[in-house]
Design an enzyme around this catalytic site. Structure first.
Site, PDB file in Angstrom:
ATOM      1  N   GLY A  23       1.004  -5.139   1.053  1.00  0.00           N
ATOM      2  CA  GLY A  23      -0.365  -5.090   0.316  1.00  0.00           C
ATOM      3  C   GLY A  23       0.001  -5.725  -1.235  1.00  0.00           C
ATOM      4  O   GLY A  23      -0.878  -6.272  -1.945  1.00  0.00           O
ATOM      5  N   ALA A  82       0.888  -1.210   0.009  1.00  0.00           N
ATOM      6  CA  ALA A  82      -0.225   0.027   0.007  1.00  0.00           C
ATOM      7  C   ALA A  82       0.660   1.245  -0.031  1.00  0.00           C
ATOM      8  O   ALA A  82       1.981   1.026   0.526  1.00  0.00           O
ATOM      9  CB  ALA A  82      -1.079  -0.185   1.033  1.00  0.00           C
ATOM     10  N   GLU A 103       4.037  -5.274   7.807  1.00  0.00           N
ATOM     11  CA  GLU A 103       3.191  -4.233   8.129  1.00  0.00           C
ATOM     12  C   GLU A 103       3.532  -3.825   9.716  1.00  0.00           C
ATOM     13  O   GLU A 103       3.450  -2.888  10.186  1.00  0.00           O
ATOM     14  CB  GLU A 103       1.742  -4.510   8.051  1.00  0.00           C
ATOM     15  CG  GLU A 103       1.325  -4.377   6.682  1.00  0.00           C
ATOM     16  CD  GLU A 103       1.452  -5.537   5.672  1.00  0.00           C
ATOM     17  OE1 GLU A 103       2.140  -6.475   6.056  1.00  0.00           O
ATOM     18  OE2 GLU A 103       0.769  -5.516   4.578  1.00  0.00           O
ATOM     19  N   GLU A 117      -0.410  -9.167  -0.552  1.00  0.00           N
ATOM     20  CA  GLU A 117      -1.858  -9.562  -0.416  1.00  0.00           C
ATOM     21  C   GLU A 117      -2.586  -9.575  -1.789  1.00  0.00           C
ATOM     22  O   GLU A 117      -3.592 -10.277  -2.046  1.00  0.00           O
ATOM     23  CB  GLU A 117      -2.392  -8.459   0.522  1.00  0.00           C
ATOM     24  CG  GLU A 117      -2.028  -8.635   1.863  1.00  0.00           C
ATOM     25  CD  GLU A 117      -2.402  -7.488   2.488  1.00  0.00           C
ATOM     26  OE1 GLU A 117      -1.990  -6.174   2.599  1.00  0.00           O
ATOM     27  OE2 GLU A 117      -3.267  -7.794   3.715  1.00  0.00           O
TER      28      GLU A 117
END
Ligand code: 3HC
Ligand code: NAI
Length: 694
Positions: free
Chosen positions: A102, A61, A125, A105
């Site tokens: 992310g 992200a 994270e 993911e």
């Protein structure tokens, strides 16, 4: 455009193209969804490859979007992953290098994944104080099993793709051309009839999932005391194990939203960006050419010189080590060898690597052996006269363009530079002790230091794995100049009613690795004494508590003499409160007429931390540091300031500068208040409702 779309014989290739690391910001997310739709609508397309351009598949992200409207604007990463998962045509994630957070993911939402050897795979994270928030806590245990997934999540550490081959995460890990392998794989699965497999449909197989989760919770709970994120990872995994994928996902989301607001996450993200920002110097462009550093020399093989040499050797750079006497040289070499032997004993270095490293050192007593060095770091006695001799000699022998660095901790780098006819090549490289261990390197910029010298040293710092922060020339540079104010407050508080153990405990509870008195006992109380003696001469008007001098007069220099602020037992570094010292302190207060009172732990923390903040603000005002985050990096990496509080400047922002100002004004009006001169920038920023970091 942050995403490219190309077609190759029935395969659509969606390439993330958002340098530097293909962060999944809004435009990238939208581009992926658009690419998927285009592929669905093109009957010629049978399969889709999702990949990344440049140095990453995706670094996750976009952290810069956190706590901004963009972070939650559709398509969110959840929506993107759902679109990948729901694609009627099979999606193959092709990971050529980094797939983190992310990014991983996203890949977990694909029907198939293939990776190149050497790709770094992680859910990092927790290092930012959050948990994987786009299905990672649910997908990864289903892909690689509960234990391996929990390990990756709570540590945040990257794992090489080849180690994960056969784990259930990858359909293939290839050594050759990944792009071709991905296309071939996509054609193969594109020819098969669906539905194509989804990780979410897999079961989490474990003989005793609940027991293992509880075991992990106990272990992690003890280790991650001040960091809430690792435990939340476990909670989210547990929610999925107990209640299924969708409920687990909803719980993960809830935790993510809560964690991203915490001061701990804010602090960790501040440190992430602060570390990267520190290497950027406002007036030194990033494309400044650098000088080539292939050979290093170190002058002085004492405490610092040996450690400094090890840094370069560890990075594969040969080092010529110069001393004045053979005995000193032998002693220095023996210490370096002993340090490596300890690392071998711990299993962190192979015995043959020890010899390879030692072979990179050329010991010498002759300055003639320095003429090929590209960088020479001086670490001799802290006396200007000795530095003068050394730098004059270096000026004669060093080749043109060689960088001449001094490790001085208190002397004026401009004066040292003036001993040479090439002050533009002189810079301070202030390592911290033990130099082979401590991350911090203060790079001291003299008034003549050339920009390419700075750029070279900053780049070299990365190579030797240091966090380099630029400081202007001033007494103590950034770190020691600030710590002096902190120590001053600690000593005043002894006079006013506290005892060493109380002060240390209060600040250690706040999160410091070591309180000021334990720290001073470790470093040697005589060092501070010597500095204070100099101060008394240079600044006779400056008010210092003499209580530490009293201690030093009794020979209690700290651990090295077996006693200091505390008592020590032979072979035991535990600090035992000393009745004798405590009586000495109380006696001192009586003698000087100080009214002893109960000092609260909150006051101790405020006075110590705000003393740092206040001096830090002055350092910024004078341009000694170019940004507040640089000061925070100095304190996080060199002085044991608690990482989860982000450093003295960010912490002040968190408290609010209005409150900081009020507290400082309050202390300035009390006993020993003359030590507090409020930095004007604190008042100015507070008035505008701003902080050091915006
Ligand atoms: N978001 C925004 N910027 C990022 C970023 C990210 N996720 N990752 C890296 N960057 C930026 C850096 O700030 C730096 O910017 P700069 O050039 O302006 O200073 C630039 O990218 C290059 O970064 P590095 O200097 O670190 O480059 P390296 O090549 O040494 O390392 C990396 C690359 C391994 C990807 C490293 O940058 C890294 O570890 N990044 C963080 C990865 C991470 O924590 N990802 C998780 C994000 S949170 C998330 O995904 C939440 C999700 O679960 C919902
Ligand atoms: P040290 O006393 O352990 O080592 C100094 C070494 O320099 C000795 O081995 C000595 O023989 C050698 N030396 C002296 N004059 C020399 C000369 N003319 N040519 C070659 N070698 C010479 O001292 P230490 O602690 O290593 O300090 C060195 C420098 O590093 C000082 O400037 C000090 O301020 C700085 N420094 C020290 C830190 C510490 O924690 N010890 C931390 C950061 C910087």
């Amino acid at each position: 455009m942050a995403v490219d779309y190309t077609t190759h014989d029935g395969v659509a290739v969606i390439t993330l193209n958002n340098p530097p690391v293909n962060g999944l910001g809004l435009s990238t997310r939208a581009g992926i969804v658009e690419g998927l739709e285009r592929a669905q609508n093109d009957p010629a397309i049978k399969a889709i490859v999702l990949t990344g351009a440049g140095k990453a598949f995706s670094g996750g992200a976009d952290i810069t979007e956190f706590n901004t409207p963009k972070a939650t604007q559709e398509p969110t990463l959840h929506t993107v992953i759902k679109a990948v998962e729901g694609s009627a045509k099979p999606v193959v994630a092709a990971i050529h290098s980094v797939a983190m957070g992310g990014g991983l993911e996203l890949a977990l939402g694909a029907h198939y994944r293939i990776a190149a050897h050497g790709a770094q795979i992680a859910l990092p994270e927790v290092k930012l104080g959050i948990l994987p928030g786009a299905g990672g806590t649910q997908h990864l245990p289903r892909a690689i099993g509960l234990e391996a997934a929990l390990n990756m999540m709570v540590s945040g550490a990257p794992v090489m793709s080849e180690k994960l081959a056969g784990s259930g995460l990858f359909d293939d890990v290839v050594e050759g051309n990944l792009a071709e392998a991905a296309l071939a794989f996509a054609r193969k699965v594109g020819a098969q009839t669906g539905p194509h497999p989804k990780v979410r449909d897999r079961k989490i197989e474990h003989a005793n999932a609940e027991g293992f989760i509880q075991f992990t919770r106990n272990t992690v709970g003890a280790m991650a005391k001040n960091f809430p994120a690792p435990l939340k990872c476990i909670d989210a995994v547990e929610a999925g194990v107990k209640n299924g994928f969708d409920k687990g996902l909803a719980f993960e989301r809830e935790c993510f939203v809560a964690l991203v607001q915490t001061p701990e996450s804010h602090a960790l993200r501040h440190a992430f960006f602060g570390e990267r920002a520190a290497s950027k110097i406002p007036d030194v462009p990033s494309d400044t050419p650098v000088r080539e550093i292939k050979q290093v020399a170190v002058i002085g093989a004492g405490t610092m010189g040996g450690g400094i040499a090890m840094n370069f050797i560890n990075a594969g750079l040969p080092v010529t080590l110069l001393e004045t006497k053979q005995e000193a040289l032998d002693r220095g070499l023996a210490t370096i060898r002993k340090n490596y032997e300890a690392t071998v004993k711990k299993g962190k270095l192979k015995p043959e690597a020890l010899e390879q490293r030692m072979a990179l050192i050329t010991p010498t007593l002759s300055y003639d052996d320095l003429k090929h060095a590209d960088l020479i770091v001086e670490a001799v006695f802290e006396e200007l006269g000795v530095k003068e001799q050394v730098f004059k000699r270096l000026d004669e022998v060093a080749k043109p363009g060689a960088i001449l660095a001094s490790n001085t901790s208190t002397l004026d780098v401009d004066k040292i530079a003036a001993f040479t006819k090439r002050p533009q090549d002189v810079v301070g490289m202030h390592f911290f002790s033990p130099a082979n261990v401590m991350k911090l390197l203060e790079v001291v910029r003299g008034k003549e230091t050339a920009k390419d010298v700075l750029a070279t040293v900053m780049q070299l710092a990365k190579k030797i794995k240091k966090t380099a922060v630029v400081s202007g020339v001033c007494d103590g540079f950034i770190g020691n100049r600030m710590i002096e104010q902190y120590i001053r407050q600690a000593l005043f508080m002894l006079e006013e009613g506290a005892l060493p153990a109380q002060v240390d405990k209060a600040i250690e509870k706040f999160g410091f690795a070591m309180g000021p008195f334990r720290m001073s006992d470790l470093a040697g109380n005589d060092i501070g004494w010597a500095i204070r003696k100099r101060r008394y001469l240079e600044h006779p008007d400056m008010h210092y508590s003499k209580i530490a001098d009293r201690l030093c007069e009794t020979g209690r220099f700290g651990q090295k003499t077996g006693s200091g602020w505390y008592d020590y037992k032979a072979g035991d570094r535990t600090a035992y409160p000393s009745k004798l010292v405590d009586e000495m302190i109380v006696g001192y207060s009586q003698e000087t007429g100080a009214q002893r009172r109960k000092i609260s732990d909150a006051e101790i923390v405020e006075r110590l931390v705000f003393a740092l903040t206040n001096e830090g603000a002055k350092i910024l005002e004078e341009g000694i540091a170019s940004k507040a985050s640089d000061i925070d990096m100095v304190y996080l990496t060199g002085y044991g300031f608690p990482l989860y509080r982000g450093g003295p400047m960010l912490y002040a922002d968190t408290v609010g500068l209005y409150n900081v100002e009020r507290a400082i004004r309050g202390y300035a009006a009390r006993a020993n208040g003359d030590a507090w001169q409020l930095a004007p920038s604190i008042a100015a920023l507070a008035e505008k409702g701003r902080g050091f970091n915006g």
